[in-house]
Design a protein around this motif. Structure first.
Motif, PDB file in Angstrom:
ATOM      1  N   HIS A 134       4.259  10.667   3.113  1.00 21.55           N
ATOM      2  CA  HIS A 134       3.959   9.402   3.819  1.00 21.55           C
ATOM      3  C   HIS A 134       3.304   8.444   2.826  1.00 21.55           C
ATOM      4  N   HIS A 175       3.076   4.188   1.346  1.00 18.21           N
ATOM      5  CA  HIS A 175       3.400   2.755   1.369  1.00 18.21           C
ATOM      6  C   HIS A 175       3.401   2.233  -0.056  1.00 18.21           C
ATOM      7  N   ARG A 228       4.911  -0.949  -0.809  1.00 12.94           N
ATOM      8  CA  ARG A 228       5.096  -2.407  -0.820  1.00 12.94           C
ATOM      9  C   ARG A 228       6.302  -2.762  -1.695  1.00 12.94           C
ATOM     10  N   ASN A 286       7.723  -0.376   6.326  1.00 14.86           N
ATOM     11  CA  ASN A 286       7.084  -1.534   6.993  1.00 14.86           C
ATOM     12  C   ASN A 286       6.827  -2.687   6.030  1.00 14.86           C
ATOM     13  N   HIS A 317       4.254   6.725  14.115  1.00 10.17           N
ATOM     14  CA  HIS A 317       2.867   6.254  14.084  1.00 10.17           C
ATOM     15  C   HIS A 317       2.351   6.511  15.491  1.00 10.17           C
ATOM     16  N   HIS A 319       0.080  11.101  10.006  1.00  6.05           N
ATOM     17  CA  HIS A 319      -1.364  10.884   9.797  1.00  6.05           C
ATOM     18  C   HIS A 319      -2.219  11.204  11.039  1.00  6.05           C
ATOM     19  N   CYS A 372      -8.762   2.080   8.305  1.00  6.12           N
ATOM     20  CA  CYS A 372      -7.331   2.373   8.319  1.00  6.12           C
ATOM     21  C   CYS A 372      -6.955   2.652   9.759  1.00  6.12           C
ATOM     22  N   ALA A 397      -2.108   3.178   1.369  1.00  5.88           N
ATOM     23  CA  ALA A 397      -1.671   1.893   1.933  1.00  5.88           C
ATOM     24  C   ALA A 397      -2.438   0.750   1.274  1.00  5.88           C
ATOM     25  N   HIS A 415      -3.753  -2.801  -0.002  1.00  2.00           N
ATOM     26  CA  HIS A 415      -3.870  -4.200   0.423  1.00  2.00           C
ATOM     27  C   HIS A 415      -4.742  -4.921  -0.597  1.00  2.00           C
ATOM     28  N   ALA A 456      -5.798  -2.983   7.964  1.00  2.32           N
ATOM     29  CA  ALA A 456      -5.918  -1.523   7.941  1.00  2.32           C
ATOM     30  C   ALA A 456      -5.147  -0.928   6.781  1.00  2.32           C
TER      31      ALA A 456
END
Ligand SMILES: NC(=O)N[C@@H](CC(=O)O)C(=O)O
Ligand SMILES: [Zn+2]
Ligand SMILES: [Zn+2]
Length: 348
Positions: free
Chosen positions: A14, A16, A18, A42, A139, A177, A221, A252, A254, A266
């Motif tokens: 799992h 992310h 980007r 996503n 999710h 998660h 998160c 994840a 940001h 999150a």
């Protein structure tokens, strides 16, 4: 005291990544520890077709640093919408590069506005997934604003997950998660086609890390950190040897400006030292001998993929995580920024 740890190269089920320059800045952190990763879809706009997944995969492969090329394989996913046609699942299966489909309840988390509003609208598509053995990744939180944010996962089990597996008993499903004792117990008791990923941050932190002594936006998160009893249940699951639980960082990233804000978003960035964080959590539970199966066996076995054949080595050596990292036009604050982690990965 154990001071080195050599085991089969792990995968991240799992992640992310980007896109664009942001992806370029984070990808090496994952590729130097993990042979493969399930890439979450996503983006804005989300990855809803095989064609988009093929193009995204090519961008990822092109961004793998030279020294790691050939050592990292992105496992692509599609973002399920109310309108994903069953035929897209067929194409996904045939493509050989799409390994799962992700369900975000609309509005549940970062970039989930295009997510599913009513599961009944996806039944034909889910039927096709069940038929073709295409895993569904969830999710697992309800979005009803009247439900307390700390209860959204356990309510999801009763309102969505239980009815879903009843209707699609052969669907391969990953409860992503997980963060609660209720989720651990539900997964344990379910048939083997339901599995769950567990993040490093949910193994290491409880909600005090978010809310005690000031508010800590870099520990925010979704699903949100829970109380200690839940963290202990997750530790119990991850270190139990039960094949239904496996590693998924949910790293994840940001930019700092979106995290340190009146309405911070999150996501926790753990990829910088992910396997080291897991090693710490397993060591604290006196279960280092259970790490390899959790990190490197249960995931590929569930997805029907071969286990990796190369090894990684960690040594017991304290080192400091940087205060921040480059991230596209901005900066990124990794988990444990400016503090030490007690295991160190030796490079491949
Ligand atoms: N986990 C998070 O807090 N955020 C994820 C989305 C998700 O996995 O829910 C993100 O994309 O930022
Ligand atoms: Zn999520
Ligand atoms: Zn995620």
């Amino acid at each position: 005291m154990q001071t080195t740890l050599t085991f089969t190269c792990p995968d991240d089920w799992h992640l992310h990544l980007r896109d664009g320059k942001q992806m370029q800045d984070v990808l090496a952190d994952t590729a130097r520890q993990f042979a493969r990763a399930i890439i979450m879809p996503n983006l804005r706009p989300p990855i809803v077709t095989v064609e988009m997944a093929v193009a995204y995969r090519a961008r990822i492969l092109a961004a793998v640093p030279k020294t790691l090329q050939g050592h990292f394989e992105p496992l692509m996913t599609l973002y399920l919408t109310d309108n994903t046609p069953p035929d897209e699942i067929k194409r996904a299966k045939e493509s050989g590069i799409v390994h799962a489909v992700k369900l975000y309840p609309a509005g549940a988390t970062t970039n989930s506005d295009a997510g599913v509003t009513d599961l009944a609208r996806c039944f034909k598509t889910l039927e096709m997934m069940e038929q073709l053995g295409m895993p569904l990744l969830l999710h697992g939180e309800v979005t009803d604003p009247d439900i307390d944010v700390f209860d959204r996962e356990s309510v999801f089990i009763d309102q969505v997950l239980q009815p879903l597996i009843q209707r699609f008993p052969r669907l391969r499903t990953v409860f992503e998660h997980i963060t609660t004792r209720e989720a651990v117990e539900f997964v344990r008791a379910a048939p083997n086609n339901l599995a769950a990923t567990i993040t490093a941050h949910h193994l290491l932190l409880n909600r005090n890390a978010l809310l005690a002594g000031g508010i800590h936006p870099h520990h925010y998160c979704l699903p949100v950190l829970k109380r200690e009893t839940h963290r202990l249940a997750l530790i119990g699951a991850a270190t139990s040897g039960d094949t239904k639980f496996f590693l998924g960082t949910d790293s994840a990233p940001h930019p700092i400006s979106s995290k340190e804000s009146a309405c911070g978003c999150a996501g926790i960035y753990t990829a910088y030292a992910a396997i080291e964080f897991y090693a710490e959590a397993f060591e604290q539970a006196d279960a280092l001998d259970k790490l390899e199966a959790f990190a490197s066996f249960h995931g590929p076995d569930f997805y029907g993929l071969p286990r990796n054949t190369n090894n990684i080595t960690l040594i017991k050596e304290s080192w400091k995580i940087p205060q921040c990292l480059e991230f596209g036009e901005g900066k990124l604050v990794p988990l444990r920024a400016g503090e030490n982690v007690s295991w160190k990965l030796l490079s491949l």
